[in-house]
Design an enzyme around this catalytic site. Structure first.
Site, PDB file in Angstrom:
ATOM      1  N   HIS A   1      57.932 -52.758   0.923  1.00 20.28           N
ATOM      2  CA  HIS A   1      58.531 -52.617   2.250  1.00 20.28           C
ATOM      3  C   HIS A   1      57.785 -53.401   3.327  1.00 20.28           C
ATOM      4  O   HIS A   1      57.908 -53.085   4.498  1.00 20.28           O
ATOM      5  CB  HIS A   1      58.623 -51.141   2.624  1.00 20.28           C
TER       6      HIS A   1
ATOM      7  N   ARG B   1      61.711 -47.478   6.443  1.00 22.39           N
ATOM      8  CA  ARG B   1      62.960 -47.623   7.174  1.00 22.39           C
ATOM      9  C   ARG B   1      62.799 -48.860   8.056  1.00 22.39           C
ATOM     10  O   ARG B   1      61.720 -49.090   8.584  1.00 22.39           O
ATOM     11  CB  ARG B   1      63.203 -46.392   8.050  1.00 22.39           C
TER      12      ARG B   1
ATOM     13  N   PRO C   1      54.708 -42.561  13.527  1.00 19.93           N
ATOM     14  CA  PRO C   1      53.593 -42.704  14.422  1.00 19.93           C
ATOM     15  C   PRO C   1      53.884 -42.332  15.861  1.00 19.93           C
ATOM     16  O   PRO C   1      54.786 -42.875  16.492  1.00 19.93           O
ATOM     17  CB  PRO C   1      53.217 -44.168  14.298  1.00 19.93           C
ATOM     18  N   GLU C   2      53.100 -41.425  16.339  1.00 19.49           N
ATOM     19  CA  GLU C   2      53.036 -41.122  17.761  1.00 19.49           C
ATOM     20  C   GLU C   2      51.686 -41.677  18.231  1.00 19.49           C
ATOM     21  O   GLU C   2      51.004 -42.358  17.462  1.00 19.49           O
ATOM     22  CB  GLU C   2      53.137 -39.604  17.976  1.00 19.49           C
TER      23      GLU C   2
END
Length: 274
Positions: A98, A117, A2-3
DNA sequence: ACGAGCGCCTGTCGGC
DNA sequence: TGCCGACAGGCGCTCG
């Protein structure tokens, strides 16, 4: 992932609801779960679990790439880093593999922070400055002017790729939108920031706002399995387009590494600095 | 002041 | 088919 445009998409979906899913605003937290302790930067897990129940979501904001869940007393600040996403769903759904942190609401729905991650982080604080004080200006705000960008670029003598990725300089650009903005502005990513003329900076200012706004209009960029739902990948001019002809001049788009990040540019439209 | 290298993580993809 | 390395939207740290 995400930007700024992707986080803004999260914000809008949470705030306004999207395809059948309601807004998160007004929901009251019943309890919370921290499924991986490392996700929480502040406060302690114990304090977090005690502090959030009973608080109401009163708004959803964004600062740079940070998502802000404004609660009646605190603000939950969330940074998705490379692979984070937020999900609003019914509690009876099975927990994702996750999920790192969830808020269960009194109405039977939950807010989940999914993060493949484990880079993403969450803060709970009453004082936004604890987390956000070092960030540069918000590129889409009315306060952000070409003059301000010019001043920022004059303060250092660094390659443009580094500067645009540096959140202390401007908040919200990541690898994709940096490459796209530099391409639109005809600036080579190795150009030194303080060598740009005011009119070049003005073009860059327009380019940054254009790529970010287009990114938001298209709900962000989906280039692999991590983030789905965006369409901006269809409009990418240089990012991941290496080997293809430049849309403007036909020269083959090149890929190199700058700031330890893959960097894409047109060698002809964006001539290398001396 | 600047930038390279690395670590943090997990999953996917391409090459052999 | 399977293994193995390279790579990925971010960022903070150390070091030269």
């Amino acid at each position: 992932m995400p930007e700024l445009p992707e986080v803004e998409t999260f914000r809008r979906n949470l705030s306004q609801g999207n395809n059948g899913s309601p807004s998160v605003i007004g929901k009251v937290i019943h309890n919370a779960d921290v499924l991986w302790n490392g996700v929480l930067e502040m406060p302690s897990v114990d304090e977090f679990l005690h502090r959030v129940p009973g608080q109401t979501v009163v708004g959803v904001g964004r600062r740079g790439k940070y998502l802000l869940l404004h609660l009646s007393q605190d603000t939950l600040i969330l940074h998705p880093r490379m692979s984070g996403e937020v999900i609003l769903e019914k509690q009876e759904k099975e927990l994702g593999k996750h999920y790192r942190l969830i808020l269960n609401f009194q109405d039977g729905t939950r807010f989940a922070f999914n993060n493949v991650r484990k880079f993403g982080r969450v803060w709970l604080t009453e004082t936004l400055d604890d987390v956000l004080s070092e960030l540069g200006p918000e590129p889409l705000s009315d306060d952000f002017t070409p003059e301000q960008l010019f001043d920022i670029l004059q303060t250092c003598h660094r390659q443009m790729k580094y500067v645009l990725l540096d959140q202390h300089m401007i908040a919200g650009l990541g690898n994709i939108y940096t490459d796209e903005a530099l391409y639109l502005a005809n600036i080579h990513p190795r150009t030194k920031s303080d060598s740009l003329s005011f009119s070049e900076v003005e073009t860059l200012w327009k380019s940054i706002r254009k790529v970010l706004n287009q990114g938001i209009e298209n709900q962000g960029t989906s280039i692999d399995w991590i983030y789905k739902g965006g369409d901006y990948q269809r409009l990418l001019q240089v990012y991941k387009q290496d080997g293809d002809p430049c849309p403007r001049c036909g020269t083959t788009i090149k890929k190199t590494t700058i700031a330890q990040r893959s960097t894409h540019y047109c060698p002809s439209c964006q001539p290398a600095p001396n």
